[in-house]
Design a protein around this motif. Structure first.
Motif, short mmCIF file in Angstrom:
data_model
loop_
_atom_site.label_atom_id
_atom_site.label_comp_id
_atom_site.label_asym_id
_atom_site.label_seq_id
_atom_site.Cartn_x
_atom_site.Cartn_y
_atom_site.Cartn_z
N LEU A 174 0.82 -1.21 0.00
CA LEU A 174 0.00 0.00 0.00
C LEU A 174 0.86 1.26 0.00
CD1 LEU A 174 -2.70 -1.09 2.60
CD2 LEU A 174 -3.06 -0.78 0.15
N TYR A 209 2.34 1.88 -3.40
CA TYR A 209 1.44 1.72 -4.56
C TYR A 209 1.53 2.87 -5.54
CZ TYR A 209 -2.70 -0.08 -6.95
OH TYR A 209 -3.57 -0.62 -7.88
N LEU A 239 -5.21 -4.00 -4.10
CA LEU A 239 -5.22 -2.75 -3.34
C LEU A 239 -6.34 -2.76 -2.31
CD1 LEU A 239 -4.56 0.30 -2.86
CD2 LEU A 239 -6.08 0.79 -4.79
N ALA A 256 -5.90 -3.00 1.81
CA ALA A 256 -6.46 -1.93 2.64
C ALA A 256 -7.42 -2.50 3.68
CB ALA A 256 -7.17 -0.92 1.76
#
Length: 230
Positions: free
Chosen positions: A137, A140, A159, A163
Motif C-alpha cells: 500500500l 502503490y 489494493l 487496505a
C-alpha cells in the motif's frame, strides 16, 4: 436486495429485508423493509450481542405478518447498545515510528493479544502477511511501486484487499485492551491518529483522480469511510 425482493414477490415468495440506507429503500420501494440506524456493514448492530441481533431479526420478520402495503418501510426504534462510547476506554496501542512499517510493528503485539483473546481474526483476505500488505500500500503510488504479490487477482483488487486487512489489523488491536470501546471510538482513533490512515487517505485521492474506472470505484467506496474522507 431491494430489487430482488420485487422479483421474488412476483413469483409468489414473500420477502422482508433490513436496510442500512433509508434513502435507498425509499427510492427502490421494496415490498417490506426495516430501516436500522446502525453503522454500515452492521445490519444487526454491534457484534457479539446475540440477544439484540435476534431482536432486530424478529422485527424484520414481523413485517411479513402485516397486510398493508404494497410497500412497507418501518424504522427500527433502538440504537445498537454497543454504539455508546465507553468513557473509560484507553487505546492499548502505542504508535511508534514515522513510517508505516514501524507503526505496524508497534501495533503487532496488541493484535496478537486480540487474536488470543477472541480466537479469530478477520485479517487475511489479501492472503499475504500484514507487513507485506502495508509495504504494498505504501509503495502503490510511489516512483517504485511493488509488483502485485498475487498473480491471480487484479492490482486494484489487491489494493482493496490489502487496505481491508490493514484497517482490520489496527481496529482489532485497538479493541484488545480493557473496556468496551464503541466502533466510533475505534474509527476515530484510527482515522485521526495513525500513519496507516494517512496512507489510505492518499490512496483514496489518487484513486479518485485515476483514469482507471475500477480503481476510481474502489477509491469512492472501499478505502476510506465517508465520514472520514478528506
Amino acid at each position: 436486495m431491494s430489487g430482488l425482493g420485487h422479483y421474488f414477490e412476483d413469483e409468489g415468495i414473500a420477502t422482508t429485508l433490513i436496510a442500512l440506507v433509508r434513502l435507498h429503500a425509499e427510492a427502490t420501494r421494496p415490498p417490506r423493509a426495516l430501516w436500522v440506524p446502525f453503522e454500515l456493514g452492521r445490519p444487526l448492530g454491534e457484534p457479539n450481542d446475540p440477544s439484540f441481533q435476534r431482536h432486530v431479526v424478529r422485527a424484520a420478520l414481523r413485517l411479513l405478518e402485516r397486510a398493508d402495503g404494497p410497500t412497507i418501510l418501518e424504522d427500527y426504534p433502538r440504537d445498537a447498545p454497543g454504539e455508546a462510547p465507553d468513557p473509560g476506554w484507553v487505546c492499548p496501542v502505542r504508535l511508534e515510528g514515522n513510517d508505516l512499517a514501524s507503526e505496524v510493528s508497534a501495533v503487532q503485539p496488541a493484535h496478537d493479544r486480540a487474536v488470543e483473546k477472541l480466537g479469530r481474526t478477520t485479517v487475511g483476505v489479501g492472503g499475504i502477511p500484514i507487513e507485506a500488505a502495508a509495504a504494498y500500500l505504501e509503495a502503490y503510488d510511489s516512483a517504485t511501486p511493488q509488483p502485485n504479490p498475487r498473480k491471480d487477482i487484479h492490482d486494484v483488487l489487491m489494493l482493496r484487499f490489502a487496505a481491508d486487512d490493514l484497517k482490520a489489523f489496527y481496529l482489532e488491536a485497538a479493541a484488545s485492551g480493557p473496556g468496551r470501546p464503541s466502533s466510533r471510538q475505534l474509527q476515530d482513533w484510527f482515522w485521526i491518529n495513525t500513519r496507516a490512515a494517512a496512507v489510505l487517505q492518499s490512496l483514496r485521492l489518487n484513486s479518485l483522480a485515476s483514469d482507471d474506472a475500477t480503481r476510481k470505484d474502489v477509491g469512492s467506496h472501499a478505502l476510506v469511510p465517508e465520514p472520514y474522507a478528506r
